[in-house]
Design an enzyme around this catalytic site. Sequence first.
Site, mmCIF file in Angstrom:
data_model
loop_
_atom_site.group_PDB
_atom_site.id
_atom_site.type_symbol
_atom_site.label_atom_id
_atom_site.label_comp_id
_atom_site.label_asym_id
_atom_site.label_seq_id
_atom_site.Cartn_x
_atom_site.Cartn_y
_atom_site.Cartn_z
ATOM 1 N N CYS A 163 0.861 -1.187 0.000
ATOM 2 C CA CYS A 163 0.000 0.000 0.000
ATOM 3 C C CYS A 163 0.891 1.227 0.000
ATOM 4 O O CYS A 163 2.069 1.135 0.347
ATOM 5 C CB CYS A 163 -0.897 0.008 1.238
ATOM 6 S SG CYS A 163 -2.231 1.230 1.115
ATOM 7 N N LYS A 197 -12.398 -4.559 1.970
ATOM 8 C CA LYS A 197 -11.849 -3.729 3.037
ATOM 9 C C LYS A 197 -12.732 -2.502 3.205
ATOM 10 O O LYS A 197 -12.946 -1.742 2.263
ATOM 11 C CB LYS A 197 -10.413 -3.315 2.687
ATOM 12 C CG LYS A 197 -9.799 -2.388 3.725
ATOM 13 C CD LYS A 197 -8.335 -2.126 3.438
ATOM 14 C CE LYS A 197 -7.769 -1.132 4.429
ATOM 15 N NZ LYS A 197 -6.347 -0.858 4.188
ATOM 16 N N LYS A 245 -11.930 -7.295 5.989
ATOM 17 C CA LYS A 245 -11.315 -6.444 7.014
ATOM 18 C C LYS A 245 -12.204 -5.251 7.310
ATOM 19 O O LYS A 245 -12.657 -4.620 6.356
ATOM 20 C CB LYS A 245 -9.973 -5.958 6.479
ATOM 21 C CG LYS A 245 -9.213 -5.067 7.412
ATOM 22 C CD LYS A 245 -7.964 -4.589 6.742
ATOM 23 C CE LYS A 245 -7.326 -3.541 7.625
ATOM 24 N NZ LYS A 245 -6.256 -2.875 6.957
ATOM 25 N N SER A 263 -6.704 -3.262 14.452
ATOM 26 C CA SER A 263 -6.166 -2.639 15.660
ATOM 27 C C SER A 263 -7.254 -2.239 16.652
ATOM 28 O O SER A 263 -7.118 -2.453 17.855
ATOM 29 C CB SER A 263 -5.317 -1.431 15.261
ATOM 30 O OG SER A 263 -6.075 -0.532 14.470
HETATM 31 C C1 PBG Z 1 -3.076 0.251 4.894
HETATM 32 C C2 PBG Z 1 -3.642 -0.547 5.984
HETATM 33 C C3 PBG Z 1 -4.457 -0.157 7.064
HETATM 34 C C4 PBG Z 1 -4.614 -1.265 7.873
HETATM 35 C C5 PBG Z 1 -3.926 -2.304 7.259
HETATM 36 N N1 PBG Z 1 -3.365 -1.848 6.071
HETATM 37 C C6 PBG Z 1 -4.958 1.162 7.465
HETATM 38 C C7 PBG Z 1 -5.936 1.878 6.650
HETATM 39 O O1 PBG Z 1 -6.454 1.394 5.655
HETATM 40 O O2 PBG Z 1 -6.172 3.017 7.020
HETATM 41 C C8 PBG Z 1 -5.371 -1.302 9.160
HETATM 42 C C9 PBG Z 1 -4.960 -2.365 10.108
HETATM 43 C C10 PBG Z 1 -5.452 -2.219 11.485
HETATM 44 O O3 PBG Z 1 -6.210 -1.295 11.856
HETATM 45 O O4 PBG Z 1 -5.069 -3.074 12.274
HETATM 46 N N2 PBG Z 1 -3.936 0.711 3.945
#
Ligand code: PBG
Length: 325
Positions: free
Chosen positions: A120, A195, A248, A274
Site C-alpha cells: 500500500c 476492506k 477487514k 487494531s
Molecule cells: C493500509 C492498511 C491499514 C490497515 C492495514 N493496512 C490502514 C488503513 O487502511 O487506514 C489497518 C490495520 C489495522 O487497523 O489493524 N492501507
Amino acid sequence: MDFPVYRPRRLRKNELIRKMVRETAISTDDFILPLFVSFGKNIKKPITSMPGHFQLSVDNIVKEVKEVKSLGIPAIILFGIPEIKDERGSSSVDPKGPVQEAIKAIKDKAPELIVITDVCMCEYTSHGHCGVIKNNDVDNDATLELLSAEALSHARAGADIVAPSDMMDGRVGAIRDTLDENGFENLPVMSYAAKYASAFYGPFREAAESTPQFGDRRSYQMDPANAEEALREVELDIAEGADIVMVKPALPYLDIIRRIKDEFGYPTAAYSVSGEFSMIKAAAERGWIDHDRAMMESLISIKRAGADLILTYFAKEAAKVLQKA
Ligand code: PBG
C-alpha cells in the site's frame, strides 16, 4: 424433536462432553501476526494505543520473529515505517527500505516463517493516502503502477506472499501481471478484497503513522453498509488472480466472512484490526472484561464465521493460551 425428548443441556454437562461435540477449533496455525518495521537501529518504540506492540527496527524484528516462530505462529505480515515520505511514496520501492531489509533478515534468520508484506502507499506518502493524488482524490490507474512496483520490490527481497490493501480497482491484476512478467508466477497474492472504510483502524494509524492528512478513505474503501458489493469485490479479485481473499475488519463483518466463504469457497482471511484489539485491551485493563476469554471468544467467532486465516495482534497471546489448553 422437542422438549422433553430433546434436552440440549445433556451435551453441555461437563467439559469432556463439550469438547467432544465442539464444532469449531482454533489453532495457532491459523494466525498471522502483524509487525511494524521501522527505519533505524535499536528501535523498540511502544505503540501506546496497542499495548504489547512496538515499532521495531530490523535488528529487533529478527529477535521478535524468533519468539513468534517458537510459539508456533506460521506467518507474519510486515508494515513499513520509512524515513522519508513524499507525494508519490517513492520510498516504497527502496531496496534498502525497512520492509525490504526486514524480509531479507528474517529469511536469513528464520527461513521457515512465512513473510507476508502489506502492499500500500499510505505508509510512504506524505499525505497519508493509499495512492497518488490528482484533483484532491486518489488517482486509481496511476496508483496501479506504483503498487505493482512495490509488490515486485517485496518479491525481489524475498517475500513469500504479497497483500495489497489499497482498494484500488484492478490492482490485483496489475500486480499479478508484474509478478508474472518478472518470474514470480509462483508468488501468491492475498488481497484485502473487502476492506471497509472503518473507524476501527484508529490505533493502526498511530502505529504506522499513516493517517490521511486531508479527507478520509471513503472514496476507495468500502461503505460499511454494503454486503452485495463485498461479493462483487471478491469476485473481481479472484478473476484477477487473487489466491487468498480477505475481509477487514473482522468482528463487525462476520456476516461478510460467512457469505464470501459460502459463495466462493476460496481460502479466506479475516483481519481483526487494531481497534478490535485495543477495545479488548482497554476494557480488560479496567477490569470490565476477562482479557483471555474475550480474546479467545472473538478469535473463535471469526473462525466459526468461515475464516481460514486470522490476522490478529493477539497471535502471541492466543498461542500461549492454546499451548496451555
Ligand atoms: C493500509 C492498511 C491499514 C490497515 C492495514 N493496512 C490502514 C488503513 O487502511 O487506514 C489497518 C490495520 C489495522 O487497523 O489493524 N492501507
